[in-house]
Design an enzyme around this catalytic site. Structure first.
Site, PDB file in Angstrom:
ATOM      1  N   CYS A   1       0.810  -1.219   0.000  1.00 40.12           N
ATOM      2  CA  CYS A   1       0.000   0.000   0.000  1.00 40.12           C
ATOM      3  C   CYS A   1       0.851   1.280   0.000  1.00 40.12           C
ATOM      4  O   CYS A   1       1.443   1.590  -1.019  1.00 40.12           O
ATOM      5  CB  CYS A   1      -0.972  -0.058   1.188  1.00 40.12           C
ATOM      6  SG  CYS A   1      -2.382   1.036   0.990  1.00 40.12           S
TER       7      CYS A   1
ATOM      8  N   HIS B   1      -3.028  -5.524   2.708  1.00 37.93           N
ATOM      9  CA  HIS B   1      -2.738  -5.640   4.143  1.00 37.93           C
ATOM     10  C   HIS B   1      -3.349  -6.969   4.589  1.00 37.93           C
ATOM     11  O   HIS B   1      -3.896  -7.724   3.800  1.00 37.93           O
ATOM     12  CB  HIS B   1      -3.420  -4.504   4.919  1.00 37.93           C
ATOM     13  CG  HIS B   1      -2.962  -3.143   4.551  1.00 37.93           C
ATOM     14  ND1 HIS B   1      -1.757  -2.632   4.980  1.00 37.93           N
ATOM     15  CD2 HIS B   1      -3.553  -2.152   3.833  1.00 37.93           C
ATOM     16  CE1 HIS B   1      -1.637  -1.384   4.534  1.00 37.93           C
ATOM     17  NE2 HIS B   1      -2.700  -1.073   3.830  1.00 37.93           N
TER      18      HIS B   1
ATOM     19  N   ARG C   1     -12.359   6.240  -0.608  1.00 40.22           N
ATOM     20  CA  ARG C   1     -11.364   5.230  -0.249  1.00 40.22           C
ATOM     21  C   ARG C   1     -11.826   3.868  -0.753  1.00 40.22           C
ATOM     22  O   ARG C   1     -13.025   3.576  -0.772  1.00 40.22           O
ATOM     23  CB  ARG C   1     -11.154   5.184   1.263  1.00 40.22           C
ATOM     24  CG  ARG C   1     -10.623   6.479   1.842  1.00 40.22           C
ATOM     25  CD  ARG C   1     -10.176   6.308   3.282  1.00 40.22           C
ATOM     26  NE  ARG C   1      -8.958   5.514   3.399  1.00 40.22           N
ATOM     27  CZ  ARG C   1      -7.733   5.978   3.147  1.00 40.22           C
ATOM     28  NH1 ARG C   1      -7.553   7.239   2.792  1.00 40.22           N
ATOM     29  NH2 ARG C   1      -6.682   5.191   3.258  1.00 40.22           N
TER      30      ARG C   1
HETATM   31  N1  GLN Z   1      -2.131   6.776   2.369  1.00 39.72           N
HETATM   32  C1  GLN Z   1      -2.229   5.887   1.242  1.00 39.72           C
HETATM   33  C2  GLN Z   1      -3.619   5.902   0.640  1.00 39.72           C
HETATM   34  O1  GLN Z   1      -4.570   6.241   1.295  1.00 39.72           O
HETATM   35  C3  GLN Z   1      -1.820   4.489   1.646  1.00 39.72           C
HETATM   36  C4  GLN Z   1      -2.767   3.856   2.633  1.00 39.72           C
HETATM   37  C5  GLN Z   1      -2.278   2.576   3.253  1.00 39.72           C
HETATM   38  O2  GLN Z   1      -1.091   2.280   3.297  1.00 39.72           O
HETATM   39  N2  GLN Z   1      -3.209   1.798   3.761  1.00 39.72           N
HETATM   40  O3  GLN Z   1      -3.761   5.560  -0.508  1.00 39.72           O
END
Ligand code: GLN
Length: 239
Positions: free
Chosen positions: A82, A188, A116
């Site tokens: 990520c 993750h 998101r």
């Molecule tokens: N901050 C980055 C995003 O929102 C990565 C997020 C993360 O590592 N979960 O895309």
């Protein structure tokens, strides 16, 4: 960086090495550290919030950049999740318009979106896990939460197809990217405890790179882990 239990990846690598009698020394890398990347067999780069990424991006690029890029080109086994994946690419343009420079080691770039991309995810990939180096199809189970949409350039190949979830950008169906032995993806979970075949794949790549292509790692019983993986797969694929 480390979010959503990414540190579990290091624990899984350590445990599956220990069970085989392979010694694993873990070194944490902080901003400001001088690192001799050619001395490492395996590297892990976890995810982070945009603010965390902004804190480390410049140091990563300027201090670690030359050595880490050379090691990646030389076949360092590196798993990036990520936020770490995003910073290995050319840049991450966040949803608030901040442009975080990336290492440029992976031919990908990332643009933050207004929504998101969140949820459990399954990515189907081919791994050469067996001693005869024949690729086997593995369905990786993970969890994603990112605003960034990552787009591949011609310099990477895809880790696999997204069967469940959004993957790299929610548009083209790709889930992760590979360049030499560097793998970036949005999974993750933690990824490696949930997917022991992938953990062993990374250990095997690192051992072969260091000791030669004929070095095989001993098989391990992973019945419980595989049962948990299978349970999640049937739940997610059925849904
Ligand atoms: N901050 C980055 C995003 O929102 C990565 C997020 C993360 O590592 N979960 O895309």
């Amino acid at each position: 960086m480390n979010v959503y239990g990414d540190r579990g990846n290091v624990i899984a690598l350590r445990q599956r090495c220990r069970w085989r009698g392979i010694e694993l020394d873990v070194t944490a890398v902080e901003p400001g550290d001088e690192v001799e990347w050619s001395g490492f067999d395996l590297a892990f780069f976890g995810g982070g919030q945009d603010s965390g990424q902004a804190l480390i991006a410049r140091d990563l690029l300027e201090r670690q950049g030359p050595g880490l890029r050379a090691a990646i080109d030389d076949g360092l086994v590196l798993l990036a999740i990520c936020g770490g994946y995003q910073l290995l690419g050319h840049y991450f343009l966040t949803s608030t318009g901040e442009r975080l420079p990336g290492l440029g080691a992976l031919d990908v770039h990332t643009v933050g979106g207004r929504t998101r991309l969140i949820g459990n995810s399954v990515v189907e990939t081919d791994l050469a896990t067996t001693d005869d180096h024949q690729p086997t199809t593995v369905r990786l189970v993970g969890f994603e939460n990112h605003s960034g949409r990552t787009y591949h350039g011609p310099g990477v190949r895809s880790l696999g197809r997204v069967l469940v979830g959004h993957g790299d950008n929610g548009e083209d169906g790709w889930g992760g990217a590979i360049y030499r032995n560097t793998i970036g993806c949005y999974l993750h979970g933690s990824l490696l405890p949930k997917n022991p075949q992938f953990t062993d794949h990374l250990i095997s790549l690192a051992i072969r790179r260091r000791y030669g292509p004929d070095m095989a790692i001993a098989p391990l019983d992973a019945a419980l882990e595989l049962c948990a993986q299978e349970t999640m797969l049937s739940r997610l694929l059925r849904a």
